[in-house]
Scaffold this motif. Structure first.
Motif, short mmCIF file in Angstrom:
data_model
loop_
_atom_site.label_atom_id
_atom_site.label_comp_id
_atom_site.label_asym_id
_atom_site.label_seq_id
_atom_site.Cartn_x
_atom_site.Cartn_y
_atom_site.Cartn_z
N ARG A 118 0.83 -1.21 0.00
CA ARG A 118 0.00 0.00 0.00
C ARG A 118 0.87 1.27 0.00
NH1 ARG A 118 -2.09 3.47 3.73
NH2 ARG A 118 -1.01 2.37 5.43
N LEU A 119 1.90 1.26 0.83
CA LEU A 119 2.78 2.42 0.86
C LEU A 119 3.56 2.59 -0.44
CD1 LEU A 119 4.14 2.18 4.53
CD2 LEU A 119 2.39 3.71 3.63
N ARG A 120 3.95 1.45 -1.08
CA ARG A 120 4.65 1.54 -2.35
C ARG A 120 3.74 2.12 -3.42
NH1 ARG A 120 5.84 -3.32 -2.75
NH2 ARG A 120 4.29 -4.00 -4.25
N GLU A 121 2.47 1.69 -3.44
CA GLU A 121 1.53 2.24 -4.41
C GLU A 121 1.32 3.73 -4.18
OE1 GLU A 121 -1.95 -0.07 -3.99
OE2 GLU A 121 -1.10 -1.89 -4.95
N ARG A 122 1.17 4.11 -2.90
CA ARG A 122 1.01 5.54 -2.61
C ARG A 122 2.25 6.31 -3.01
NH1 ARG A 122 -0.94 6.71 3.35
NH2 ARG A 122 -0.61 8.79 2.49
N ARG A 123 3.43 5.74 -2.75
CA ARG A 123 4.67 6.42 -3.11
C ARG A 123 4.80 6.55 -4.62
NH1 ARG A 123 7.50 3.42 -0.42
NH2 ARG A 123 8.26 1.98 -2.01
N GLU A 124 4.46 5.48 -5.36
CA GLU A 124 4.54 5.55 -6.81
C GLU A 124 3.55 6.57 -7.36
OE1 GLU A 124 3.90 1.59 -8.07
OE2 GLU A 124 5.92 0.88 -7.51
N GLU A 125 2.32 6.58 -6.81
CA GLU A 125 1.33 7.55 -7.26
C GLU A 125 1.79 8.97 -6.96
OE1 GLU A 125 -2.05 9.01 -9.02
OE2 GLU A 125 -1.23 6.98 -9.02
N ARG A 126 2.35 9.18 -5.76
CA ARG A 126 2.85 10.52 -5.43
C ARG A 126 4.00 10.91 -6.33
NH1 ARG A 126 4.05 9.47 -0.68
NH2 ARG A 126 6.30 9.28 -0.85
N GLN A 127 4.88 9.94 -6.63
CA GLN A 127 6.00 10.23 -7.53
C GLN A 127 5.50 10.56 -8.93
OE1 GLN A 127 9.11 10.45 -6.46
NE2 GLN A 127 9.87 11.07 -8.47
#
Length: 207
Positions: A118-127
């Protein structure tokens, strides 16, 4: 007699071998170890109080019984504790505890993996959003720089055109005689006064 012995034992237990240091000088003087005894107590001999042999035997027997009882209770508690420790390590309770710990560890690892995803998806989306915003910012900056350059070029072109127009009226060695003749044929009087509104108020007459 028994009360006296118990009282003395209680005082011995409560006695502190390392008393606290005195914070102030005592008001009455005390004798040191090297001072001689007082005259009134020079011949006194300290004799311990008499002890009844029967009472002393009873007290010793009761102390022995007390130690035996406490030792048996302590041994029972220790055996029970060791038995519980053995059951927890090698018995059914230990196996259940190990299985419960393994199951809890597995659940925690699954939860950790889910949180990482979940955090990786959020990080990728934010990036991704940051990359889009950065591209848009760079595009706007490039457009702004391009507009500034176009404006600068237009201003320079206007200046060049104006300079070319002004250059037509410049005095050169080729048209010097012609300009002198034009000035003589069309005299101008710059000797005049103006009012507050900028209008010519008074002009001198050319000779």
């Amino acid at each position: 007699m028994l009360r006296r012995v118990l009282a003395r034992r209680g005082q011995a237990c409560l006695w502190n071998p390392s008393p606290a240091p005195l914070l102030a000088v005592p008001s009455r003087g005390r004798k040191s170890r090297t001072d001689p005894p007082a005259k009134s107590k020079a011949g006194r001999i300290k004799v311990p109080p008499p002890v009844d042999p029967a009472e002393l035997l009873v007290v010793a027997q009761r102390y022995r019984q007390y130690r035996q009882t406490v030792g048996a209770i302590r041994a029972e508690f220790k055996e029970d504790y060791l038995r519980q420790q053995y059951e927890e390590r090698f018995g059914q309770v230990g196996k259940q505890r190990e299985s419960a710990a393994a199951e809890e560890h597995q659940k925690l690892m699954e939860w950790n993996d889910a949180e990482n995803r979940r955090l990786r998806e959020r990080r990728e989306e934010r990036q991704r959003q940051e990359d889009i915003a950065e591209r848009e910012r760079r595009l706007r900056g490039a457009q702004y720089q391009e507009s500034l350059m176009e404006k600068f070029i237009k201003e320079r072109e206007q200046e060049v055109l104006k300079l070319q127009e002004d250059a037509k009226t410049f005095i050169t060695p080729e048209n010097l005689d012609q300009r002198i003749e034009e000035c003589l044929d069309n005299p101008r009087n710059y000797n005049y006064a103006i009012d507050k509104e900028g209008r010519v108020a008074k002009r001198s007459v050319l000779p």
